[in-house]
Design a protein around this motif. Structure first.
Motif, PDB file in Angstrom:
ATOM      1  N   SER A   1      42.166  71.115  39.082  1.00  0.00           N
ATOM      2  CA  SER A   1      42.846  70.338  40.130  1.00  0.00           C
ATOM      3  C   SER A   1      44.209  70.944  40.392  1.00  0.00           C
ATOM      4  O   SER A   1      44.971  71.196  39.442  1.00  0.00           O
ATOM      5  CB  SER A   1      42.985  68.876  39.661  1.00  0.00           C
ATOM      6  N   PHE A   2      44.474  71.267  41.597  1.00  0.00           N
ATOM      7  CA  PHE A   2      45.758  71.855  41.983  1.00  0.00           C
ATOM      8  C   PHE A   2      46.503  70.865  42.873  1.00  0.00           C
ATOM      9  O   PHE A   2      45.989  70.405  43.897  1.00  0.00           O
ATOM     10  CB  PHE A   2      45.558  73.156  42.780  1.00  0.00           C
ATOM     11  N   PRO A   3      47.707  70.537  42.538  1.00  0.00           N
ATOM     12  CA  PRO A   3      48.505  69.667  43.438  1.00  0.00           C
ATOM     13  C   PRO A   3      48.938  70.441  44.667  1.00  0.00           C
ATOM     14  O   PRO A   3      49.102  71.666  44.625  1.00  0.00           O
ATOM     15  CB  PRO A   3      49.703  69.260  42.559  1.00  0.00           C
ATOM     16  N   THR A   4      49.061  69.725  45.731  1.00  0.00           N
ATOM     17  CA  THR A   4      49.452  70.366  46.999  1.00  0.00           C
ATOM     18  C   THR A   4      50.927  70.705  46.963  1.00  0.00           C
ATOM     19  O   THR A   4      51.775  69.831  46.766  1.00  0.00           O
ATOM     20  CB  THR A   4      49.225  69.403  48.206  1.00  0.00           C
ATOM     21  N   PRO A   5      51.272  71.981  47.052  1.00  0.00           N
ATOM     22  CA  PRO A   5      52.688  72.341  47.039  1.00  0.00           C
ATOM     23  C   PRO A   5      53.360  71.897  48.337  1.00  0.00           C
ATOM     24  O   PRO A   5      52.827  72.083  49.425  1.00  0.00           O
ATOM     25  CB  PRO A   5      52.632  73.860  46.888  1.00  0.00           C
ATOM     26  N   THR A   6      54.540  71.322  48.210  1.00  0.00           N
ATOM     27  CA  THR A   6      55.265  70.808  49.371  1.00  0.00           C
ATOM     28  C   THR A   6      56.136  71.845  50.025  1.00  0.00           C
ATOM     29  O   THR A   6      56.599  71.652  51.150  1.00  0.00           O
ATOM     30  CB  THR A   6      56.169  69.629  48.948  1.00  0.00           C
ATOM     31  N   SER A   7      56.307  72.980  49.308  1.00  0.00           N
ATOM     32  CA  SER A   7      57.207  73.993  49.852  1.00  0.00           C
ATOM     33  C   SER A   7      56.520  74.955  50.772  1.00  0.00           C
ATOM     34  O   SER A   7      57.165  75.770  51.407  1.00  0.00           O
ATOM     35  CB  SER A   7      57.860  74.776  48.702  1.00  0.00           C
ATOM     36  N   PHE A   8      55.138  74.884  50.794  1.00  0.00           N
ATOM     37  CA  PHE A   8      54.434  75.816  51.685  1.00  0.00           C
ATOM     38  C   PHE A   8      54.476  75.312  53.102  1.00  0.00           C
ATOM     39  O   PHE A   8      54.372  74.095  53.370  1.00  0.00           O
ATOM     40  CB  PHE A   8      52.952  75.971  51.260  1.00  0.00           C
TER      41      PHE A   8
ATOM     42  N   CYS B   1      50.390  83.567  50.238  1.00  0.00           N
ATOM     43  CA  CYS B   1      50.394  82.983  48.876  1.00  0.00           C
ATOM     44  C   CYS B   1      49.899  84.020  47.885  1.00  0.00           C
ATOM     45  O   CYS B   1      48.869  84.645  48.089  1.00  0.00           O
ATOM     46  CB  CYS B   1      49.514  81.735  48.850  1.00  0.00           C
ATOM     47  N   GLN B   2      50.629  84.154  46.855  1.00  0.00           N
ATOM     48  CA  GLN B   2      50.251  85.047  45.748  1.00  0.00           C
ATOM     49  C   GLN B   2      50.291  84.265  44.432  1.00  0.00           C
ATOM     50  O   GLN B   2      51.274  83.590  44.170  1.00  0.00           O
ATOM     51  CB  GLN B   2      51.200  86.249  45.652  1.00  0.00           C
TER      52      GLN B   2
ATOM     53  N   THR C   1      50.688  80.491  37.945  1.00  0.00           N
ATOM     54  CA  THR C   1      51.830  80.230  38.844  1.00  0.00           C
ATOM     55  C   THR C   1      51.529  80.798  40.212  1.00  0.00           C
ATOM     56  O   THR C   1      50.678  81.674  40.343  1.00  0.00           O
ATOM     57  CB  THR C   1      53.119  80.862  38.298  1.00  0.00           C
ATOM     58  N   GLY C   2      52.187  80.336  41.192  1.00  0.00           N
ATOM     59  CA  GLY C   2      51.976  80.834  42.551  1.00  0.00           C
ATOM     60  C   GLY C   2      53.274  80.858  43.350  1.00  0.00           C
ATOM     61  O   GLY C   2      54.178  80.056  43.107  1.00  0.00           O
TER      62      GLY C   2
ATOM     63  N   PHE D   1      46.581  79.009  51.590  1.00  0.00           N
ATOM     64  CA  PHE D   1      46.487  78.629  50.181  1.00  0.00           C
ATOM     65  C   PHE D   1      45.189  77.934  49.845  1.00  0.00           C
ATOM     66  O   PHE D   1      44.542  78.257  48.852  1.00  0.00           O
ATOM     67  CB  PHE D   1      47.715  77.756  49.828  1.00  0.00           C
ATOM     68  N   PRO D   2      44.746  76.948  50.683  1.00  0.00           N
ATOM     69  CA  PRO D   2      43.450  76.318  50.349  1.00  0.00           C
ATOM     70  C   PRO D   2      42.299  77.316  50.341  1.00  0.00           C
ATOM     71  O   PRO D   2      41.405  77.264  49.492  1.00  0.00           O
ATOM     72  CB  PRO D   2      43.270  75.256  51.431  1.00  0.00           C
TER      73      PRO D   2
END
Length: 500
Positions: A31-38, A76-77, A67-68, A5-6
């Motif tokens: 700014s993108f918050p770090t998703p916790t579900s990845f 990641c899409q 959205t991702g 993702f990064p």
């Protein structure tokens, strides 16, 4: 190798930056918050610390509504919606067209300015030349003619005209034009002053000469105005025929061009001189027999072939016919007789033999057959012109009594009748004509029964056709009525005034 993702975010950032540079637009990464579900196992070793991500306060408005998610393989899409900032092509094209139009107008105005500048230079040189010429005229003692002044005036007027055009069409500073206009006005005044100060007074003398010439013309005009008037209609108060006008073509005879022989005229009566009938008497095509004639009350009727009275007789001979006091006089057919025909009744009132007269084409005129007897009318009455064997063909003139056809008096001439083309009588004077060429006759001979004198003349008369068949004189109108190869002609006679 999976980007993770990064890595995907970095790739998207680079792509956005490239697009913005192409379009000339600068932006910042969101700014993108770090998703916790990845799962972190895929990028824990390469992910930056939380402090390395931008805060939410620095988010750009360039991206929105994204959205991702991850697929079943953990990839990641995400979808990104880019801003709809299209390039303004239409406005740029309008701007280019406007720029081209302005450029063309500028070039046109610039060419006009260049043209005006060249014209101003040319006329500056002309003005300088005129200044030099005027200076010479001021200093020189030689007098200049009026033509010199007029030429200078014409050049000055030409420059004044150009100045007017420049003032109308020239935009911008007009200081030079105003200066030129003032100089041209001064030049005009100077030329006028020089003209009035002509040192040798040549112009003044010439104008005096012109005034004298005008006075001389006025005197000549007054002499013409005070010249003797022509004799009154029917009067013999003159010295005879001295000139003749050009022919006036009345018309072709009513039977047509084939009827080349005949006569025409107007009835004359001393009691009613201005109201006679017009008559036309063409011979038959054999050039000998007179069978039909027409009478018209007015010239308009004759011209329009209307209101004509047509009569028939049996028969007249030759073209020597005349009408006097409402009677027609002819040589009767195939005889030595004269006939008097009443026009009112169309009957032969009288026939009378002309003593010793030759007839049947014995001594006719040149180029005209069967005119052994030629009747004539003038202010004094009725005449007949003929020849006899005793006169050896020379012309004889007899004065007739119009009522009885008796011969009152006879005169013998020395002119051979077949050598003349025709004759007419005016105030007792016989005038004879001869052919000069196909377009000119000449009145070359006269015999005055009042004095018994005869002599030569040279009065040229023009004609329309080659041969003249008859000439009749009308005392009141003082005109000749001529039958010219079928055409009816009129001539005005000019008389010699009597000494005052």
């Amino acid at each position: 190798m999976k980007l993770g993702f990064p890595g995907l975010l970095v790739l998207l950032g680079l792509l956005h930056l490239a697009v913005m540079r192409v379009w000339g637009v600068t932006t910042t990464f969101p700014s993108f918050p770090t998703p916790t579900s990845f799962p972190t196992s895929d990028f824990s070793s390469s992910s930056p610390p939380d402090s390395a991500w931008p805060t939410s306060s620095s988010k750009s408005q360039s991206f929105s509504n994204f959205t991702g998610n991850t697929d079943d393989r953990g990839v990641c899409q995400c979808s990104v919606i880019l801003p709809d900032n299209t390039f303004p092509v239409v406005r740029v094209e309008r701007l280019e067209i406007t720029a081209q139009t302005i450029s063309k107008k500028f070039e046109k105005e610039l060419s006009k300015v260049k043209e005006y500048v060249q014209l101003i230079r040319v006329y500056e040189e002309k003005l300088l030349n005129l200044t030099v010429r005027v200076s010479i005229m001021e200093k020189d003692s030689i007098s200049y003619t009026e033509l010199d002044f007029e030429l200078i005036k014409m050049e000055v007027k030409e420059m004044e005209k150009l100045i007017g055009q420049l003032k109308v069409g020239f935009t911008g500073s007009s200081v030079i034009i105003d200066q030129l206009e003032v100089e041209i006005r001064n030049m005009t005044l100077l030329v006028e002053q020089l003209e009035t100060l002509d040192k040798n007074n040549v112009l003044a003398i010439r104008r005096q000469i012109l005034a004298l010439k005008n006075r001389l013309k006025e005197c000549e005009a007054s002499k013409v105005e005070s010249a003797p008037l022509p004799p009154a209609p029917g009067s013999c108060a003159h010295g005879g025929v001295v000139n003749i006008s050009k022919p006036a073509v009345v018309q072709l005879n009513w039977l047509g061009f084939s009827y080349k022989y005949g006569a025409w005229g107007r009835d004359y009566s001393p009691q009613n001189p201005g109201n006679g009938l017009y008559w036309v008497a063409p011979l038959n095509t054999n050039g000998r027999t007179l069978q039909y004639y027409r009478l018209y009350n007015t010239m308009d009727d004759l011209l329009l072939y209307t209101n004509a009275r047509q009569n028939q007789i049996s028969y007249g001979q030759g073209s020597g016919t005349v009408v006097y006091k409402n009677n027609m006089y002819v040589n009767w057919y195939n005889s030595q007789s004269m006939a008097k025909i009443n026009l009112t009744t169309n009957k032969v009132d009288l026939t009378q033999t002309l003593p010793n007269a030759a007839y049947n084409n014995r001594f006719s005129y040149a180029n005209v057959g069967w005119q052994d007897m030629d009747f004539a009318v003038d202010e004094n009455g009725l005449w007949v012109i003929y020849a006899t064997e005793a006169s050896t063909g020379n012309i004889m003139i007899s004065k007739l009594n119009d009522s009885t056809l008796a011969v009152l008096n006879t005169w013998h001439t020395k002119q051979y009748k077949p050598s003349v083309t025709n004759t007419f009588m005016v105030c007792g004077v016989l005038y004879a004509t001869r052919t000069l060429n196909t377009r000119r006759e000449e009145i070359f001979y006269y015999y005055d029964t009042n004095t018994g004198k005869e002599g030569k003349l040279s009065i040229v008369m023009q004609k329309m056709q080659e041969n003249v068949q008859s000439i009749n004189y009308h005392p009141f109108e003082q005109k000749l009525f001529v039958y010219n190869d079928g055409y009816l002609l009129n001539y005005d006679l000019v008389f010699q005034p009597l000494p005052q």
